[in-house]
Design a protein around this motif. Structure first.
Motif, PDB file in Angstrom:
ATOM      1  N   ALA A   1      63.486 -69.255   9.440  1.00 51.73           N
ATOM      2  CA  ALA A   1      64.118 -68.751  10.547  1.00 51.73           C
ATOM      3  C   ALA A   1      65.060 -67.686  10.120  1.00 51.73           C
ATOM      4  O   ALA A   1      65.228 -66.484  10.692  1.00 51.73           O
ATOM      5  CB  ALA A   1      64.905 -69.741  11.182  1.00 51.73           C
TER       6      ALA A   1
ATOM      7  N   VAL B   1      62.106 -74.677   6.685  1.00 56.59           N
ATOM      8  CA  VAL B   1      62.030 -74.263   8.083  1.00 56.59           C
ATOM      9  C   VAL B   1      63.128 -73.239   8.185  1.00 56.59           C
ATOM     10  O   VAL B   1      63.213 -72.197   8.907  1.00 56.59           O
ATOM     11  CB  VAL B   1      62.189 -75.397   9.126  1.00 56.59           C
ATOM     12  CG1 VAL B   1      62.367 -75.059  10.669  1.00 56.59           C
ATOM     13  CG2 VAL B   1      60.749 -76.105   9.129  1.00 56.59           C
ATOM     14  N   SER B   2      64.378 -73.738   7.926  1.00 55.79           N
ATOM     15  CA  SER B   2      65.667 -73.002   8.393  1.00 55.79           C
ATOM     16  C   SER B   2      65.669 -71.639   7.409  1.00 55.79           C
ATOM     17  O   SER B   2      65.877 -70.909   7.938  1.00 55.79           O
ATOM     18  CB  SER B   2      67.048 -73.717   7.960  1.00 55.79           C
ATOM     19  OG  SER B   2      66.700 -74.535   6.422  1.00 55.79           O
ATOM     20  N   THR B   3      65.099 -71.698   5.999  1.00 57.49           N
ATOM     21  CA  THR B   3      65.169 -70.119   5.336  1.00 57.49           C
ATOM     22  C   THR B   3      63.994 -69.554   6.121  1.00 57.49           C
ATOM     23  O   THR B   3      64.428 -68.088   6.228  1.00 57.49           O
ATOM     24  CB  THR B   3      64.666 -70.500   3.978  1.00 57.49           C
ATOM     25  OG1 THR B   3      63.376 -71.336   3.909  1.00 57.49           O
ATOM     26  CG2 THR B   3      65.477 -71.101   3.207  1.00 57.49           C
TER      27      THR B   3
END
Lengths: 130, 338, 86
Positions: free
Chosen positions: A93, A89-91
Motif C-alpha cells: 500500500a 500488504v502494508s508495504t
C-alpha cells in the motif's frame, strides 16, 4: 533429475517465482509491474517457508490437549508467514501511494521517463537558486 | 516546496477538468498556452495511440530542441527557465547509452540466472519435501504442539504461538501496520480535496452486497473470536472484516460510511487497540521473559473463553488490521474527480 | 495428488509470467488476483488453513482493490481516451 524436481516441487516453484519477480525488478520500467514483481517475490518466499513446515500425512495444527505431535504439521513457519503476509500488504500500500505521488508530479509511470524529467528538474532548480 | 506542490496539483486538477470536456472560461481562455498544449496532446494520442503525458512532454521538448526552435536557454518542461547547454552532454557518444542499456540487461539476466541456479541447487539438496525427520521439524515445533494447549490454553497451535509464545513479535507487526497506515495517510491525505463524488451503487452491487454484507461481517467476527479454537485469528479475521467494511462502503455509499465510521475514528481506534495490546503483553517486561509468576487463568482448552489473554489480544489485532485495511481503501479512494 | 499439485504450481508460474508480460496494467492486476487465489488453494493443500484464509482475504481482495484504485486514479488523464476501456 526429474524425479528430484517432482519430489521438491514446492521449492522449485518458489525459486522460479522468485526469479521472475527479481528479474522484473531489474528489467521492467513500469512501476506498477515492479510492485507486482515485488509481491511475487514475497509470495515465493512465503510458499517456500510454508512448504518447509509440511510433513507427510500431517494435519492442520489444531491440537486438542494431549494429542500426539507426530500427526500435525509444523506450526512455526505458519506463524512466521501469517505475520509476514500482513506486513507485505502494508508495504505494498505504501509503494502504491508513492507511485501515485510520482505520477502526479511527472505524469508517467515509466521509471526511465521519471528519472529524465527529475534530472531536468534538478538542473532547473540549481539555476533558480543560483 | 509546499507551494510548488500545490501549483502542480492545481495543474493536474485543471487537466482533469479539461479532459471532462469543460469549456474554458475566465483566464483559462483558448489562448492559455497550457490549455493549447493539452489540446495538442489530445490530438496526438488520438492519432498515434496512447502515450503518457510526461513522456509526451519530454518528447516534444526534445523535438523542439533538436530543430533549434528553442535556444538552449529555453524552458524545460514544467519549468520557467533552464540552464544553458550542459557541458557534459556533447561528450556522450551516440551509441554509448544503447551499449550501456544492453550491458545492464545482460548483467541483470545473468545475475538472476546465477542466483536461480544456486537456489535450485540448494532446493534440490534440502531434505525431501514432507520428510518427518527434517531438521526443520525439531523440538521447538514438538514443544509447541505437545505443551501448547496446556501452556497457552489455545487449541490452534499457530495462534497460540504468535499471540503467546511470540507475542512481542506480533506487537511489532501491529506497529508496522500502524506505521504504514500513518505514512500512507501522510502521503495521500489532502484536506483540500475532501469533496467526493459518489454515483451510488448500481443495481447488482446493491442486490448482492446487501445480502452478502452481514454474512461477511459475521464471518469476520467469527474468525476473530474463534482464533484460538479454529483456523484464523486476528490477522485473517481482521482482513475479512476489512473487506467487509470496504463492501459496506460500496453498498451504503461513502457519505453514509463517513458518518458511521469517520477516518478520524478509525485512526483513534487503531491507536487505542495498539496501546491495549502493549499493556496486555507488557507485563512480561516485569515478570521476566518467560512471563512466569503472574498467571492469567487459562480456562479449559477448547472453550470460547479460554486461552487467557489470547481472545482479547486477537480482538485487538483484528481491529487494527480491519481499520488499517479500511483506511487504505478510503485513502486510495480520495481525490476521485470525474 | 502430486499431479494436482504440479498442475497448480505450473499454473502459478504461468500466471506470474503472464502478469509480468501482459501489456495492459488492468489485466496484469486481474491475473495477479488469479495467482493469489491459486496460492491460497495451495496453502490448503499444505495444511495451513490460517494462511489460506489470510491470503484469500488480503491479497485477492484488499491488495487487488488498492491496485485497481491506484490505476483508476492514474488513468485520470487516460479516462477520456477512447481505446483504453475497462
Amino acid at each position: 533429475m526429474l524425479e528430484a524436481l517432482l519430489e521438491q516441487r514446492y521449492y522449485v516453484a518458489a525459486v522460479v517465482l522468485f526469479s521472475i519477480g527479481f528479474v522484473t525488478l531489474f528489467l521492467h520500467p513500469n512501476l506498477i509491474k515492479k510492485i507486482i514483481g515485488l509481491n511475487l517475490m514475497d509470495t515465493a518466499v512465503f510458499l517456500f517457508l510454508a512448504a518447509m513446515g509440511y510433513v507427510d500425512g500431517g494435519k492442520a495444527p489444531i491440537v486438542p490437549p494431549g494429542a500426539e505431535a507426530e500427526t500435525y504439521v509444523n506450526p512455526v513457519p505458519g506463524g512466521l508467514v501469517l505475520t509476514g503476509i500482513v506486513v507485505a500488504v502494508s508495504t505494498t500500500a505504501l509503494f502504491l501511494a508513492l507511485t501515485h505521488r510520482l505520477y502526479r508530479r511527472y505524469h508517467s509511470l515509466n521509471l526511465d521517463v521519471i528519472l529524465m524529467l527529475s534530472r531536468e528538474g534538478e538542473e532547473d532548480g540549481n539555476h533558480k537558486t543560483a | 516546496m509546499k507551494r510548488t506542490d500545490r501549483t502542480r496539483e492545481g495543474w493536474y486538477e485543471r487537466f482533469l477538468r479539461w479532459a471532462g470536456g469543460e469549456e474554458p472560461d475566465g483566464p483559462e481562455g483558448p489562448e492559455d498556452p497550457e490549455r493549447q498544449e493539452f489540446q495538442e496532446y489530445l490530438e496526438y494520442i488520438d492519432a498515434h495511440g496512447y502515450l503518457e503525458f510526461g513522456a509526451y512532454r519530454l518528447m516534444r521538448w526534445k523535438e523542439r530542441k533538436e530543430k533549434g526552435l528553442i535556444p538552449d536557454t529555453a524552458p524545460a518542461p514544467h519549468h520557467e527557465a533552464a540552464k544553458p547547454a550542459q557541458p557534459e552532454l556533447p561528450k556522450r557518444r551516440p551509441g554509448r547509452l544503447r551499449q550501456q542499456v544492453k550491458l545492464y540487461r545482460f548483467l541483470s539476466v545473468a545475475v538472476t540466472a546465477v542466483l536461480a541456479g544456486i537456489f535450485l541447487a540448494v532446493a534440490l539438496a534440502l531434505p525431501t519435501f514432507g520428510d518427518r525427520s527434517a531438521p526443520a521439524v525439531n523440538e521447538v515445533a514438538r514443544r509447541y504442539l505437545e505443551q501448547g494447549p496446556e501452556e497457552t490454553g489455545a487449541v490452534n497451535a499457530v495462534t497460540g504461538m504468535i499471540l503467546d509464545y511470540r507475542a512481542f513479535d506480533t506487537f511489532g507487526e501491529s506497529a508496522v501496520l500502524f506505521a504504514a497506515a500513518a505514512s500512507t495517510i501522510l502521503l495521500l491525505n489532502n484536506p483540500r480535496r475532501r469533496v467526493r463524488t459518489f454515483r451510488g451503487p448500481d443495481e447488482l452491487t446493491n442486490l448482492l452486497g446487501r445480502r452478502l454484507l452481514p454474512v461477511i461481517l459475521l464471518f469476520g467476527v467469527y474468525i476473530v473470536l474463534n482464533g484460538h479454537l479454529s483456523p484464523g485469528g486476528g490477522f485473517s479475521g481482521g482482513a475479512v472484516l476489512g473487506g467487509g467494511l470496504i463492501l459496506a462502503s460500496l453498498v451504503l455509499g461513502e457519505e453514509r460510511m463517513e458518518q458511521l465510521l469517520p477516518s478520524r475514528r478509525t485512526t483513534r481506534v487503531t491507536a487505542v487497540c495498539l496501546l491495549a495490546y502493549g499493556v496486555m503483553k507488557g507485563y512480561s517486561f516485569f515478570t521476566g521473559g518467560n512471563h512466569v509468576g503472574w498467571d492469567v487463568p487459562k480456562g479449559t482448552p477448547g472453550e470460547l473463553f479460554s486461552g487467557g489473554l489470547i481472545l482479547p489480544l486477537n480482538i485487538c489485532v483484528g481491529v487494527i488490521v480491519a481499520c488499517t485495511m479500511y483506511t487504505f481503501y478510503t485513502l486510495f479512494l480520495e481525490g476521485e474527480e470525474e | 495428488m502430486i499431479g494436482l499439485e504440479v498442475l497448480l504450481l505450473a499454473f502459478l508460474i504461468f500466471c506470474a509470467a503472464a502478469a509480468i508480460l501482459c501489456r495492459r496494467l488492468v489485466s496484469a492486476v486481474i491475473i495477479f488476483m488469479a495467482y493469489s487465489a491459486v496460492m491460497s488453494l495451495l496453502w490448503f493443500l499444505l495444511e495451513s488453513p490460517d494462511l489460506a484464509v489470510t491470503e484469500a482475504a488480503v491479497w485477492a481482495v484488499v491488495i487487488s482493490l488498492l491496485f485497481f484504485l491506484t490505476l483508476r486514479k492514474i488513468n485520470g488523464l487516460k479516462g477520456m481516451e477512447r481505446d483504453e476501456e475497462d
